[in-house]
Enzyme design. Structure first.
Site, mmCIF file in Angstrom:
data_model
loop_
_atom_site.group_PDB
_atom_site.id
_atom_site.type_symbol
_atom_site.label_atom_id
_atom_site.label_comp_id
_atom_site.label_asym_id
_atom_site.label_seq_id
_atom_site.Cartn_x
_atom_site.Cartn_y
_atom_site.Cartn_z
ATOM 1 N N ASP A 234 0.815 -1.214 0.000
ATOM 2 C CA ASP A 234 0.000 0.000 0.000
ATOM 3 C C ASP A 234 0.853 1.270 0.000
ATOM 4 O O ASP A 234 0.350 2.367 -0.114
ATOM 5 C CB ASP A 234 -0.907 -0.007 1.254
ATOM 6 C CG ASP A 234 -1.968 1.082 1.206
ATOM 7 O OD1 ASP A 234 -2.390 1.447 0.086
ATOM 8 O OD2 ASP A 234 -2.367 1.584 2.271
ATOM 9 N N SER A 255 -6.976 5.738 0.265
ATOM 10 C CA SER A 255 -7.406 4.503 -0.391
ATOM 11 C C SER A 255 -8.795 4.111 0.112
ATOM 12 O O SER A 255 -9.088 4.207 1.300
ATOM 13 C CB SER A 255 -6.391 3.399 -0.157
ATOM 14 O OG SER A 255 -5.874 3.482 1.149
ATOM 15 N N GLN A 305 -6.217 -1.331 -6.224
ATOM 16 C CA GLN A 305 -6.741 -0.390 -5.230
ATOM 17 C C GLN A 305 -7.465 0.757 -5.918
ATOM 18 O O GLN A 305 -7.047 1.230 -6.962
ATOM 19 C CB GLN A 305 -5.567 0.188 -4.428
ATOM 20 C CG GLN A 305 -5.968 1.208 -3.393
ATOM 21 C CD GLN A 305 -4.816 1.633 -2.490
ATOM 22 O OE1 GLN A 305 -4.344 2.754 -2.605
ATOM 23 N NE2 GLN A 305 -4.358 0.761 -1.607
HETATM 24 C C1 LIG Z 1 -3.006 6.576 0.425
HETATM 25 C C2 LIG Z 1 -2.674 5.460 1.334
HETATM 26 C C3 LIG Z 1 -3.417 5.306 2.607
HETATM 27 O O1 LIG Z 1 -2.961 4.562 3.370
HETATM 28 S S1 LIG Z 1 -4.849 6.121 2.943
HETATM 29 C C4 LIG Z 1 -5.334 5.412 4.461
HETATM 30 C C5 LIG Z 1 -6.354 4.352 4.332
HETATM 31 N N1 LIG Z 1 -7.595 4.841 3.849
HETATM 32 C C6 LIG Z 1 -8.384 5.649 4.616
HETATM 33 O O2 LIG Z 1 -8.060 6.080 5.712
HETATM 34 C C7 LIG Z 1 -9.750 5.990 4.071
HETATM 35 C C8 LIG Z 1 -10.784 5.700 5.128
HETATM 36 N N2 LIG Z 1 -12.089 6.083 4.664
HETATM 37 C C9 LIG Z 1 -12.560 7.312 4.863
HETATM 38 O O3 LIG Z 1 -11.928 8.189 5.473
HETATM 39 C C10 LIG Z 1 -13.934 7.559 4.329
HETATM 40 O O4 LIG Z 1 -14.487 6.371 3.884
HETATM 41 C C11 LIG Z 1 -13.903 8.574 3.164
HETATM 42 C C12 LIG Z 1 -13.076 8.084 2.011
HETATM 43 C C13 LIG Z 1 -13.349 9.895 3.600
HETATM 44 C C14 LIG Z 1 -15.362 8.686 2.772
HETATM 45 O O5 LIG Z 1 -15.683 9.946 2.366
HETATM 46 P P1 LIG Z 1 -17.105 10.590 2.695
HETATM 47 O O6 LIG Z 1 -18.166 9.583 2.598
HETATM 48 O O7 LIG Z 1 -17.189 11.749 1.806
HETATM 49 O O8 LIG Z 1 -16.880 10.926 4.230
HETATM 50 P P2 LIG Z 1 -17.204 12.232 5.038
HETATM 51 O O9 LIG Z 1 -18.555 12.735 4.688
HETATM 52 O O10 LIG Z 1 -16.918 11.887 6.452
HETATM 53 O O11 LIG Z 1 -16.105 13.280 4.532
HETATM 54 C C15 LIG Z 1 -14.745 13.147 4.830
HETATM 55 C C16 LIG Z 1 -14.070 14.464 4.494
HETATM 56 O O12 LIG Z 1 -14.149 14.676 3.063
HETATM 57 C C17 LIG Z 1 -14.829 15.903 2.814
HETATM 58 N N3 LIG Z 1 -15.640 15.724 1.606
HETATM 59 C C18 LIG Z 1 -16.632 14.840 1.428
HETATM 60 N N4 LIG Z 1 -17.123 14.944 0.205
HETATM 61 C C19 LIG Z 1 -16.437 15.937 -0.399
HETATM 62 C C20 LIG Z 1 -16.477 16.522 -1.682
HETATM 63 N N5 LIG Z 1 -17.335 16.115 -2.616
HETATM 64 N N6 LIG Z 1 -15.594 17.498 -1.987
HETATM 65 C C21 LIG Z 1 -14.684 17.914 -1.072
HETATM 66 N N7 LIG Z 1 -14.594 17.397 0.185
HETATM 67 C C22 LIG Z 1 -15.468 16.434 0.498
HETATM 68 C C23 LIG Z 1 -15.693 16.155 4.030
HETATM 69 O O13 LIG Z 1 -15.998 17.495 4.173
HETATM 70 C C24 LIG Z 1 -14.769 15.668 5.138
HETATM 71 O O14 LIG Z 1 -13.756 16.630 5.378
HETATM 72 P P3 LIG Z 1 -13.254 16.927 6.873
HETATM 73 O O15 LIG Z 1 -12.659 15.626 7.365
HETATM 74 O O16 LIG Z 1 -14.454 17.324 7.650
HETATM 75 O O17 LIG Z 1 -12.230 18.020 6.707
#
Ligand SMILES: CCC(=O)SCCNC(=O)CCNC(=O)[C@H](O)C(C)(C)COP(=O)(O)OP(=O)(O)OC[C@H]1O[C@@H](n2cnc3c(N)ncnc32)[C@H](O)[C@@H]1OP(=O)(O)O
Length: 325
Positions: A234, A255, A305
């Site tokens: 990852d 991700s 991914q």
């Molecule tokens: C790259 C390698 C990595 O290891 S990444 C680490 C592993 N992956 C993760 O941690 C992802 C875990 N999953 C998540 O955090 C959630 O499922 C995510 C992907 C964020 C889902 O998003 P969503 O359903 O939009 O969640 P939410 O409403 O809590 O929003 C999270 C933040 O994103 C923002 N957001 C949302 N929609 C939009 C949009 N259309 N345009 C811009 N920003 C958007 C929300 O405002 C929120 O922001 P904030 O956290 O309040 O600052």
């Protein structure tokens, strides 16, 4: 009393003969993937390296979930695939609990579901399937790309030092590179085709780099090598999708899911070639695929991914100073 599982595996005789000292052991096996067993099928994992995003590294959660799943299957089966969804950001301030459900045990395959939990809510859901080794007359694989051996290439750290030695480097870029150098990522990489630091032209969404776990793991337990590879797979995977867009800076990169298939035995503490490519981006998401090759050309594992990619256009002067390691 809680006991530790998996990270401390038995050494094979050649490793014990070499009397590998504790400080040469990979932190991935002594700490990150060394889960605490709280109950049958319930484990607790702690964190080592946390990315600057302050959310848990996805590879760590996948690797720990696979350790927990592997604890509940027989000795003679190995993970052949896993499918995970990252449903919430992981909080580095508290440990993660891993709850295993023994979904099915068949004659050849065993399936496990693992929930990674923080604050009573799932942050990752993972299905892992294990298979007993079976011979087959069907055998094919792609050919490994022909690349220079890792011994002829610079490490990620050496490349950063090279960039830092450039006299006209902007202060902000210097700070960014120094932060990267200070990161204690338990993985070593040697990029085959690193983008030139000043390059501001679009590149094909493809990367090739040699990768291995830092420190010694030993031949030991193949189950553990799969968990380490899940962690490693990852790292710097999703950013492959950003290579065609030098004029954009990622404001949010996470991700959403991660899938992995294990094909052949390997050692995660030996150099493997990671070939990554992105076949698609759109709708603020991107898809990446990866292949992990043993250096003898055997395909060890494949990965895929999808991630969220939110970007912001850079100003022209900023484009030239963005680090694209
Ligand atoms: C790259 C390698 C990595 O290891 S990444 C680490 C592993 N992956 C993760 O941690 C992802 C875990 N999953 C998540 O955090 C959630 O499922 C995510 C992907 C964020 C889902 O998003 P969503 O359903 O939009 O969640 P939410 O409403 O809590 O929003 C999270 C933040 O994103 C923002 N957001 C949302 N929609 C939009 C949009 N259309 N345009 C811009 N920003 C958007 C929300 O405002 C929120 O922001 P904030 O956290 O309040 O600052």
């Amino acid at each position: 009393m809680a006991e530790k599982v998996s990270g401390e595996m038995s050494e094979d005789s050649s490793d014990s003969a070499a009397a590998v000292s504790q400080d040469l052991r990979s932190v991935l096996v002594t700490s990150v993937l060394n889960l605490e067993k709280l109950e049958i099928d319930l484990y607790r994992g702690t964190h080592h390296w946390v990315p600057r995003t302050r959310r848990l590294f996805g590879g760590q959660i996948i690797g720990q979930a696979l350790v927990a799943a592997a604890e509940s299957v027989g000795e003679n089966v190995l993970a052949h695939s896993l499918h995970c969804y990252f449903v919430r950001a992981g909080d580095p301030k508290v440990p993660v609990l891993y709850q295993v459900e023994r979904t099915r045990d068949g004659r050849s395959f065993s399936v496990r579901s693992v929930k990674a939990i923080q604050y009573g809510q799932p942050i990752l859901i993972c299905q892992a399937s294990f298979h007993s080794n079976q011979p087959s007359p069907l055998q094919h694989q792609f050919t490994m790309p022909s690349v220079p051996p890792p011994e002829d290439l610079l490490t990620g750290e050496e490349l950063i030092q090279l960039y830092l030695s450039k006299p006209d480097l902007a202060e902000k870029a210097k700070q960014g590179l120094n932060k990267l150098l200070a990161d204690e990522v338990p993985i070593e990489i040697k990029p085959v085709n690193p983008p030139d630091f000043y390059r501001c032209v679009a590149m094909e969404p493809k990367k090739l780099y040699w990768v291995r776990a830092k420190g010694h793991i030993g031949k030991g337990d193949m189950k553990l090598h799969c968990c380490v590879a899940a962690y490693v797979s990852d790292y710097s995977f999703l950013d492959t999708a950003l290579l065609p867009y030098p004029g954009q800076r990622a404001t949010f990169l996470a991700s959403l899911d991660h899938a992995m298939w294990f094909h052949n035995t390997f050692r995660a503490d030996e150099w493997m070639l990671y070939e990554t490519e992105s076949s698609w981006t759109g709708g603020s998401r991107g898809l990446v695929q990866g292949r992990l090759w043993r250096r003898d050309g055997v395909l060890a594992a494949s990965c895929a991914q999808e991630g969220v990619l939110r970007v912001k256009a850079l100003t022209t002067s900023a484009v030239t100073n963005e680090s694209k390691l």
